[in-house]
Enzyme design. Structure first.
Site, PDB file in Angstrom:
ATOM      1  N   MET A  23      91.989  20.495  72.381  1.00  0.00           N
ATOM      2  CA  MET A  23      92.440  19.194  72.877  1.00  0.00           C
ATOM      3  C   MET A  23      91.259  18.298  73.255  1.00  0.00           C
ATOM      4  SD  MET A  23      95.801  20.075  75.123  1.00  0.00           S
ATOM      5  CE  MET A  23      94.999  21.269  76.158  1.00  0.00           C
ATOM      6  N   SER A  24      90.035  18.855  73.185  1.00  0.00           N
ATOM      7  CA  SER A  24      88.875  18.070  73.627  1.00  0.00           C
ATOM      8  C   SER A  24      88.644  16.796  72.802  1.00  0.00           C
ATOM      9  CB  SER A  24      87.615  18.943  73.614  1.00  0.00           C
ATOM     10  OG  SER A  24      87.729  19.914  74.615  1.00  0.00           O
ATOM     11  N   LYS A  73      78.964  30.517  73.946  1.00  0.00           N
ATOM     12  CA  LYS A  73      78.560  30.058  75.285  1.00  0.00           C
ATOM     13  C   LYS A  73      77.328  30.788  75.840  1.00  0.00           C
ATOM     14  CE  LYS A  73      82.832  28.182  77.166  1.00  0.00           C
ATOM     15  NZ  LYS A  73      83.889  28.318  78.164  1.00  0.00           N
ATOM     16  N   ALA A 134      85.711  38.651  84.288  1.00  0.00           N
ATOM     17  CA  ALA A 134      84.341  38.217  84.605  1.00  0.00           C
ATOM     18  C   ALA A 134      83.618  37.898  83.296  1.00  0.00           C
ATOM     19  CB  ALA A 134      83.621  39.304  85.385  1.00  0.00           C
ATOM     20  N   ALA A 137      84.539  32.260  81.509  1.00  0.00           N
ATOM     21  CA  ALA A 137      85.293  31.424  82.455  1.00  0.00           C
ATOM     22  C   ALA A 137      85.290  32.063  83.846  1.00  0.00           C
ATOM     23  CB  ALA A 137      86.723  31.241  81.957  1.00  0.00           C
ATOM     24  N   TYR A 236      95.997  27.686  79.021  1.00  0.00           N
ATOM     25  CA  TYR A 236      96.809  26.463  79.010  1.00  0.00           C
ATOM     26  C   TYR A 236      97.716  26.367  77.791  1.00  0.00           C
ATOM     27  CZ  TYR A 236      92.618  25.015  76.517  1.00  0.00           C
ATOM     28  OH  TYR A 236      91.545  24.968  75.670  1.00  0.00           O
TER      29      TYR A 236
HETATM   30  P1  NAD Z   1      85.611  36.163  77.711  1.00  0.00           P
HETATM   31  O1  NAD Z   1      85.893  36.919  76.465  1.00  0.00           O
HETATM   32  O2  NAD Z   1      84.239  35.712  78.022  1.00  0.00           O
HETATM   33  O3  NAD Z   1      86.116  37.045  78.979  1.00  0.00           O
HETATM   34  C1  NAD Z   1      87.367  37.681  78.983  1.00  0.00           C
HETATM   35  C2  NAD Z   1      87.573  38.461  80.279  1.00  0.00           C
HETATM   36  O4  NAD Z   1      88.895  38.989  80.275  1.00  0.00           O
HETATM   37  C3  NAD Z   1      86.649  39.660  80.451  1.00  0.00           C
HETATM   38  O5  NAD Z   1      86.364  39.852  81.824  1.00  0.00           O
HETATM   39  C4  NAD Z   1      87.488  40.844  79.944  1.00  0.00           C
HETATM   40  O6  NAD Z   1      87.159  42.072  80.581  1.00  0.00           O
HETATM   41  C5  NAD Z   1      88.869  40.421  80.383  1.00  0.00           C
HETATM   42  N1  NAD Z   1      89.924  40.961  79.524  1.00  0.00           N
HETATM   43  C6  NAD Z   1      90.035  40.796  78.190  1.00  0.00           C
HETATM   44  N2  NAD Z   1      91.147  41.435  77.748  1.00  0.00           N
HETATM   45  C7  NAD Z   1      91.734  42.013  78.827  1.00  0.00           C
HETATM   46  C8  NAD Z   1      92.904  42.797  79.024  1.00  0.00           C
HETATM   47  N3  NAD Z   1      93.696  43.117  78.003  1.00  0.00           N
HETATM   48  N4  NAD Z   1      93.198  43.210  80.269  1.00  0.00           N
HETATM   49  C9  NAD Z   1      92.383  42.873  81.316  1.00  0.00           C
HETATM   50  N5  NAD Z   1      91.272  42.137  81.204  1.00  0.00           N
HETATM   51  C10 NAD Z   1      90.954  41.703  79.958  1.00  0.00           C
HETATM   52  O7  NAD Z   1      86.619  34.912  77.658  1.00  0.00           O
HETATM   53  P2  NAD Z   1      86.488  33.531  78.464  1.00  0.00           P
HETATM   54  O8  NAD Z   1      85.703  32.559  77.699  1.00  0.00           O
HETATM   55  O9  NAD Z   1      86.104  33.851  79.862  1.00  0.00           O
HETATM   56  O10 NAD Z   1      87.998  33.003  78.428  1.00  0.00           O
HETATM   57  C11 NAD Z   1      89.004  33.661  79.136  1.00  0.00           C
HETATM   58  C12 NAD Z   1      90.252  32.768  79.207  1.00  0.00           C
HETATM   59  O11 NAD Z   1      89.949  31.579  79.945  1.00  0.00           O
HETATM   60  C13 NAD Z   1      90.751  32.302  77.832  1.00  0.00           C
HETATM   61  O12 NAD Z   1      92.152  32.339  77.870  1.00  0.00           O
HETATM   62  C14 NAD Z   1      90.280  30.875  77.755  1.00  0.00           C
HETATM   63  O13 NAD Z   1      91.140  30.075  76.954  1.00  0.00           O
HETATM   64  C15 NAD Z   1      90.381  30.447  79.200  1.00  0.00           C
HETATM   65  N6  NAD Z   1      89.498  29.306  79.506  1.00  0.00           N
HETATM   66  C16 NAD Z   1      90.076  28.210  80.010  1.00  0.00           C
HETATM   67  C17 NAD Z   1      89.307  27.106  80.333  1.00  0.00           C
HETATM   68  C18 NAD Z   1      89.973  25.892  80.893  1.00  0.00           C
HETATM   69  O14 NAD Z   1      89.334  24.836  80.961  1.00  0.00           O
HETATM   70  N7  NAD Z   1      91.207  26.008  81.336  1.00  0.00           N
HETATM   71  C19 NAD Z   1      87.920  27.132  80.148  1.00  0.00           C
HETATM   72  C20 NAD Z   1      87.334  28.309  79.637  1.00  0.00           C
HETATM   73  C21 NAD Z   1      88.158  29.384  79.316  1.00  0.00           C
END
Ligand code: NAD
Length: 292
Positions: A23-24, A73, A134, A137, A236
């Site tokens: 959506m950016s 990232k 962790a 995000a 989202y």
């Molecule tokens: P990432 O891959 O860097 O991190 C994922 C995290 O989730 C890790 O800590 C991992 O251990 C954990 N995880 C993954 N699968 C799992 C499971 N089945 N059970 C338990 N823990 C699990 O991903 P990210 O970039 O941090 O993104 C994570 C989420 O945040 C995504 O859904 C992304 O769309 C969302 N996000 C939203 C925004 C926003 O502006 N709203 C911004 C960045 C990311």
């Protein structure tokens, strides 16, 4: 569009894969039009392999900058000239600013998260937070929340590759902020329930609840939650995740998806590139109406 783009238009990119759902571009291009700014924002399908050339392209083409998303990232860090101190601490960059060929990396995810709560008149400073995940995000949220004054933080993670991130985050928070952080294995469900019960906010930053896990949630028992808390999912799409449904079943007062964070992280990047405030109220209406 023909009227809008001319020989002076300044380009800003988004480098990630997959990216076509983002959506950016809508958010930033609508803001440029509303403010009469001669910029254009385009999404580029860029993975780790293409990233070094793409970053060099920012310099070569004189782009003003770019957003960076998964899977780039962390990989982008060594390709930049400078890092904002918070981005360095988080170990991730979601925004690049090009100042005459000098590329500086920032992360606006954590500030976006905190600002989205402030938009709802919610203040978690001095409170306890429990957070799952962790990764990129989660780390940004954890570090920023601790810096902004969250008093106690319980981080839950699975024993995957990001466990080391979680350990690092706890160490940084305990050493460099007044927040007291602890790390738990998500497999310890008794501790998970206990820590959430004691918290003013539970945040899920794992992406569980998003495709292909859209029918999953880490908390399926509404009794984990109490009414006067915040439950925040960074996902989202879909707009209402399984976690949010469970929180609503529990009668939780403040239940949010990640749209507010998405909007505010974008607004901060927008300010870094243009020096102008994004018209967030207009953009909120568009994003929230479009979200499925
Ligand atoms: P990432 O891959 O860097 O991190 C994922 C995290 O989730 C890790 O800590 C991992 O251990 C954990 N995880 C993954 N699968 C799992 C499971 N089945 N059970 C338990 N823990 C699990 O991903 P990210 O970039 O941090 O993104 C994570 C989420 O945040 C995504 O859904 C992304 O769309 C969302 N996000 C939203 C925004 C926003 O502006 N709203 C911004 C960045 C990311």
């Amino acid at each position: 569009m023909v009227d809008r783009i001319d020989g002076h238009t300044i380009l800003i990119g988004l480098m990630a894969t997959p990216i076509r759902h983002s959506m950016s571009p809508t958010m930033h291009n609508t803001s440029f039009v509303k403010l009469g700014l001669n910029y254009a924002y385009l999404a580029f399908e860029v993975g780790n392999k293409e990233l070094p050339d793409a970053i060099q392209g920012i310099r070569a083409l004189g782009m003003r900058g770019s957003n960076i998303s998964m899977p780039n990232k962390q990989k982008v860090l060594p390709l930049l000239d400078k890092l904002d101190p918070v981005a360095k601490m988080v170990g991730a960059v979601n925004t690049i600013v090009n100042d005459d060929g000098v590329l500086t990396g920032y992360t606006t995810d954590g500030t976006g998260f905190m600002k989205s709560l402030a938009d709802e008149n919610l203040d978690i400073r001095g409170e306890k937070m429990t957070i799952a995940g962790a990764g990129g995000a989660g780390t940004a949220i954890e570090i920023q929340a601790a810096y902004d004054g969250v008093k106690e933080m319980s981080i839950f993670n699975i024993k995957d590759a990001t466990w080391a991130n979680a350990e690092r985050n706890v160490k940084i928070i305990n050493e460099q902020t007044d927040c007291k952080a602890q790390l738990f294995d998500l497999a310890d469900q008794d501790a998970f329930k206990c820590e959430i019960a004691d918290s003013a906010i539970y945040c899920d930053s794992t992406g569980v609840g998003m495709k292909p896990l859209e029918d999953k949630t880490l908390v399926s028992d509404p009794s984990f939650f109490h009414k006067d808390m915040i439950v925040y999912d960074t996902v989202y799409a879909p707009r209402t995740t399984k976690l949010m449904t469970v929180a609503e079943e529990a009668g939780v007062d403040h239940v949010f998806n990640g749209l507010g964070m998405m909007l505010e992280q974008g607004a901060e990047a927008f300010k870094l590139w243009t020096g102008e405030d994004m018209p967030v109220d207009d953009i909120r209406n568009i994003l929230f109406a479009d979200a499925k």
